[in-house]
Design a protein around this motif. Structure first.
Motif, mmCIF file in Angstrom:
data_model
loop_
_atom_site.group_PDB
_atom_site.id
_atom_site.type_symbol
_atom_site.label_atom_id
_atom_site.label_comp_id
_atom_site.label_asym_id
_atom_site.label_seq_id
_atom_site.Cartn_x
_atom_site.Cartn_y
_atom_site.Cartn_z
ATOM 1 N N ASP A 135 0.834 -1.072 -0.007
ATOM 2 C CA ASP A 135 0.051 0.073 -0.076
ATOM 3 C C ASP A 135 0.741 1.104 -0.075
ATOM 4 O OD1 ASP A 135 -2.093 -1.618 -0.064
ATOM 5 O OD2 ASP A 135 -2.350 -1.421 2.222
ATOM 6 N N HIS A 138 1.884 2.205 -3.317
ATOM 7 C CA HIS A 138 0.532 2.565 -4.327
ATOM 8 C C HIS A 138 0.334 4.128 -3.894
ATOM 9 C CE1 HIS A 138 -3.651 3.184 -4.057
ATOM 10 N NE2 HIS A 138 -3.886 2.661 -5.029
ATOM 11 N N ASP A 139 0.467 4.399 -2.367
ATOM 12 C CA ASP A 139 0.087 5.713 -2.028
ATOM 13 C C ASP A 139 0.999 6.808 -2.562
ATOM 14 O OD1 ASP A 139 -2.097 4.526 -0.777
ATOM 15 O OD2 ASP A 139 -1.321 4.740 1.213
ATOM 16 N N ARG A 142 0.046 7.649 -6.057
ATOM 17 C CA ARG A 142 -1.220 8.200 -5.986
ATOM 18 C C ARG A 142 -0.977 9.628 -5.688
ATOM 19 N NH1 ARG A 142 -4.698 6.887 -1.288
ATOM 20 N NH2 ARG A 142 -2.975 8.054 -0.395
ATOM 21 N N ALA A 147 -3.533 8.375 -11.417
ATOM 22 C CA ALA A 147 -4.826 7.997 -11.285
ATOM 23 C C ALA A 147 -4.815 6.676 -10.739
ATOM 24 C CB ALA A 147 -5.613 8.122 -12.676
ATOM 25 N N GLU A 148 -5.873 6.276 -9.934
ATOM 26 C CA GLU A 148 -6.131 4.942 -9.222
ATOM 27 C C GLU A 148 -6.004 4.130 -10.381
ATOM 28 O OE1 GLU A 148 -6.088 3.671 -6.090
ATOM 29 O OE2 GLU A 148 -6.351 5.450 -5.069
ATOM 30 N N ASP A 149 -6.766 4.180 -11.367
ATOM 31 C CA ASP A 149 -6.954 3.067 -12.405
ATOM 32 C C ASP A 149 -5.736 2.967 -13.413
ATOM 33 O OD1 ASP A 149 -7.058 5.507 -13.887
ATOM 34 O OD2 ASP A 149 -9.010 4.931 -15.157
ATOM 35 N N ILE A 151 -2.628 2.421 -11.535
ATOM 36 C CA ILE A 151 -1.894 1.496 -10.700
ATOM 37 C C ILE A 151 -2.401 0.077 -10.588
ATOM 38 C CG2 ILE A 151 -0.832 1.705 -8.298
ATOM 39 C CD1 ILE A 151 -1.614 4.462 -8.208
ATOM 40 N N ARG A 153 -1.977 -3.641 -8.840
ATOM 41 C CA ARG A 153 -1.221 -4.679 -8.086
ATOM 42 C C ARG A 153 -0.858 -5.849 -8.851
ATOM 43 N NH1 ARG A 153 -1.722 -2.987 -2.539
ATOM 44 N NH2 ARG A 153 -3.307 -1.116 -2.585
#
Ligand code: SER
Length: 884
Positions: A135, A138-139, A142, A147-149, A151, A153
């Protein structure tokens, strides 16, 4: 998608990347050699290899981090190369590295800044992956504005990176470029990690924080590290608005050359046939060039085998494209044109690389045809779907030099798999030679006592350039039978490490010193000195007692060292003389400097003529007779190179080096980087004598030679042999050649007489055979069994018969040769042939009796055989055949 970002060349990308990180405070490191310092690693395969000790906390870096452009070779995916747009055996990896000084946030922010602000890649085309439950990363992305989409996993396969089964490793985050829907699979949910070509991974950021152990546990490393690797060729494709590794400027220039030589046409989205072969040649030619110029030579194991395999596959694919002549040399030039500026050692070694490539190419071309015939035969004999047996694959490898993947490739082309297990078993049987090559672990485990000792103890201080002995050295460690002991007692073999020593440890071909280590309580008679990870290890037999911490005297055998020094200086003179006589392609490939002789291996492609050997010897002796000083100076590596000092091919040097020069400062006969010990003046060498010249395998010649005492001893032995020869011939030495010539003439004459006696008119056997000639219908037939004649000499017998018998005559004669084998001859005059004697038919009929086969014309026919005891039966058969 439209061209919505700028265009950059490979060279521009390389310097933009490195400048960016230099400005951030990272120190620029040159690429390390492809031949790593780490003995467990076959070839450099990632930018982080050269920083291993920093990751493990053994070394610390002053700067916050490092950056580099590293040449890498990876051959684990060799069979995919050319069949997609992402794999290659050689590539350049742009990297930045940090060892605790850079946080994850900082590392990601730098990466983001570089790709969006320097390379100006559109944000909507950038995608990021993070490890399943990471995470934190990830953060970070971000928060940087991703954009979230964008990234994704991904699991262990994609987002956890380790150099090998053990050692530093950690989760990673990859950056992908979206090449556009049109190059992808079109499936819903297609995203980074999909096996289609849409998303091209170009940068891997590894957060190296664990140290994986043999048992699988993963303790944290001393600090959180960073290891990032950007594929330069992939980035070049992106920055040139292409989608494949092979379609950037550098690779395209090589592919164009392939098109020009072969006449084939490259199609960028065709991953089979000619386009694939063109990619393979372009890729392999780079590997071959870089490997050889880093000191790898073609061979049958380890790195040499990797090289040979790549080189041969390139040649094979050249053949597939219809190129019949040698062509790889042109690729070497082409690679140098586009990469020589970034890698000057390619240019420095160009003559050598081309010589080796063309010799190896020629050798392989010769076996390729034969091997291909053999393989085609084997394949034709297989039923549909049947595997090619491992034995056949091994035969191709062993006898024809076909790398296994080449065999697999050809077999697959014909619809057959190869029994790899069987092949491996054959290989294993032929000893463990490929075993070393199979280990791909980038860290390896150095578990012997010397790993620990070299870590714990300071490097030995070598005093032996200007001290013959040292008083008061301290014993730092004693090893007996592979284990460290505090105290050792009498009669055992010991290995002793001192804090300082005058003993030279075997290095650079120079043998280690012998001598004496002496303390109040014990003595070690040192047989050899070797170097292990910076420690000088004295090996010998102990008498008395020796303990860690003891204070000792250490002195080497002066006389032996003096002889070694002379021979070492001689190798430098020899190297320089060989270059002068044979050319600049001569490079030292190995050497051994002992007290009684020296051995010098060098790159050259044919045997030396005796004139060349003489010229080399004279040059070296000229330098000896000129009594030139041998001067050693310590200087920086750059200064040394600028002064023209010869660096050993494939050798690595530190920042400060010793430079050994022979002769005038401004125009030395020889100047080399060398850590060895040398004569003070060439006159000490006294005399230089080449003892032998031979081959040690492909492209390497070997000279053995001696100086001073060794040369004199050799000459004395020769003189004694000459005396012996003269004594046996009962003449003076200077008369020996003439005496031998006259003896040889005598022998020839005697032989001729002997043969005449056996085959000529005076031979009893022939005379009595003629007397006993049979009367056939219209001709006389002579039958005879002789001995001691060779098959060819039966013709003389026939000549004699013809001379002595007037009128139509034929013969069937046989002999048992000196080797014990039978030989038959039948012959006839023309009128005997007219009367019905056909020599060819007779021989054909009777030769089976001697286990042979033969035939010929009606006037003359011959046969050999295996069984001489069948001769009487053969003659009987002839008689019966002719009705006599
Ligand atoms: N070591 C990592 C790799 O090879 C990143 O440099 O991908």
């Amino acid at each position: 998608m439209s061209a919505d970002y700028p265009t950059m060349t490979t060279a521009e990308i390389r310097s933009a990347y490195l400048n960016f990180f230099k400005e951030k405070g990272c120190k620029l490191y040159p690429s390390s050699s492809l031949v790593p310092d780490d003995p467990s690693l076959l070839l450099a395969n990632a930018g982080m290899n050269q920083f291993k000790e920093y990751y493990q906390g053994k070394k610390t870096m002053k700067e916050i981090g490092a950056c580099s452009c590293q040449k890498c070779v990876r051959t684990n995916d060799i069979d995919i190369i050319g069949a997609d747009g992402r794999h290659a055996s050689f590539f350049e990896m742009l990297g930045n590295f940090a060892f605790g000084g850079v946080t994850k946030e900082q590392a990601c922010a730098w990466a983001y800044e570089l790709i969006t602000e320097v390379f100006k890649l559109p944000k909507e085309r950038l995608h990021f992956t993070v490890f399943t439950d990471d995470d934190e990363t990830h953060d970070v992305w971000r928060d940087l504005g991703v954009a979230e989409d964008h990234i994704t996993r991904l699991g262990e396969d994609d987002n956890f990176w380790a150099a090998g089964p053990t050692g530093p490793c950690g989760p990673c985050s990859e950056i992908y470029f979206d090449l556009g829907e049109e190059v992808g699979c079109g499936r819903e949910g297609c995203a980074p990690g999909c096996d289609c070509d849409r998303f091209l991974e170009f940068w891997n950021l590894v957060f190296t924080q664990f140290d994986r152990q043999e048992d699988g546990s993963m303790p944290e490393l001393p600090h959180r590290n960073l290891d990032t690797g950007m594929g330069l060729e992939r980035m070049a494709a992106i920055m040139q608005h292409k989608s494949s590794f092979f379609d950037g400027d550098v690779m395209q220039s090589l592919i164009k050359l392939g098109e020009e030589i072969s006449g084939a046409t490259y199609v960028d989205d065709d991953y089979s046939g000619a386009s694939r072969s063109l990619r393979i040649i372009a890729d392999h030619a780079r590997s071959v060039n870089f490997l050889i110029s880093d000191g790898v030579l073609p061979g049958n194991e380890g790195r040499g085998y990797v090289l040979r395999r790549l080189l041969r596959r390139a040649v094979f694919h050249g053949r597939l494209l219809g190129i019949e002549d040698a062509f790889l040399g042109r690729f070497i030039d082409a690679v140098n044109d586009v990469m020589g500026e970034a890698y000057p050692n390619l240019i420095e070694n160009a003559a050598l690389v081309k010589g080796i490539v063309s010799a190896e190419e020629e050798r392989f071309s010769n076996t390729l045809n034969n091997g291909r015939v053999y393989l085609d035969e084997q394949l034709a004999a297989l039923a549909a779907g049947e595997q090619l047996p491992g034995k056949a694959a091994f035969m191709l490898h062993d006898t024809f030099g076909f790398p296994i993947d080449l065999t697999v490739e050809i077999a697959e082309g014909a619809g057959h798999a190869v029994d790899i297990e069987g092949f491996d078993a054959e290989m294993a049987e032929q000893k463990a030679r490929a075993r070393a090559a199979a280990k791909g672990d980038a860290w390896g485990s150095f578990n012997d006592v010397w790993t620990e000792l070299s870590d714990e103890l300071p490097a030995t201080e070598f005093m032996g350039y200007d001290h013959e002995s040292v008083e008061g050295a301290r014993v730092l460690a004693i090893v007996v039978d592979g284990a460290r002991v505090k105290t050792a007692e009498g009669g055992v073999d010991v290995q002793v490490v001192l804090d300082r020593t005058p003993f030279y440890a075997e290095m650079g071909g120079q043998k280690g010193d012998r001598g004496l280590i002496d303390s109040d309580s014990g003595q070690v008679l040192v047989r050899d000195t070797v170097s292990k990870g910076g420690l000088y290890v004295h090996e010998g037999t102990l008498s008395g007692t020796l303990s860690e911490g003891d204070t000792v005297f250490a002195g080497y055998d002066l006389e032996r060292r003096a002889l070694v020094r002379r021979n070492h200086t001689a190798t430098h003179l020899l190297d320089a003389a060989l270059k002068e006589v044979l050319g600049d392609h001569v490079n030292q490939a190995g050497s051994l400097v002992a007290h009684d002789y020296l051995r010098f291996d060098f790159t050259h492609f044919e045997a030396l003529s005796s004139d060349q050997i003489k010229a080399v010897e004279r040059l070296v002796n000229r330098e000896i007779l000129a009594a030139k000083p041998v001067v050693t100076r310590v200087m920086g590596i750059e200064e040394a190179k600028a002064s023209g000092a010869v660096a050993l091919f494939g050798e690595k040097y530190g920042d400060v080096v010793r430079v050994v020069s022979v002769g005038e400062e401004d125009r030395p006969f020889s100047r080399e980087l060398c850590g060895g010990t040398h004569a003070a003046n060439t006159a000490e060498l006294g005399l230089f004598k080449i003892i032998s010249e031979s081959s040690t395998g492909s492209n390497i010649r070997r000279i053995e030679a001696a100086t001073s005492a060794g040369a004199i001893e050799w000459l004395e032995n020769r003189a004694a042999l000459a005396e012996q020869a003269a004594g046996a011939l009962k003449c003076r030495i200077d008369e020996v050649p003439a005496r031998i010539a006259s003896l040889q003439a005598d022998v020839r004459e005697v032989n001729q007489k002997l043969k005449a006696a056996l085959t000529g008119a005076s031979s009893d056997a022939i005379s009595s055979a003629i007397e006993g000639a049979l009367d056939a219908d219209g001709y006389k037939l002579v039958l005879a069994q002789l001995s001691g004649l060779e098959g060819s000499e039966l013709r003389n017998v026939w000549d004699t018969i013809r001379q002595k018998v007037s009128g139509p005559v034929a013969c069937v004669v046989a002999t048992v040769t000196e080797k014990g084998t039978p030989a038959l001859l039948a012959a006839a005059t023309d009128d005997a042939v007219s009367a019905g004697f056909k020599a060819g038919d007779v021989i054909k009929e009777i030769s089976a009796h001697v286990g042979g086969r033969g035939g010929g014309k009606p006037t003359m026919a011959q046969a050999g055989g295996k069984d001489a005891s069948g001769i009487p039966a053969a003659l009987d058969a002839a008689r019966a055949l002719l009705g006599l």
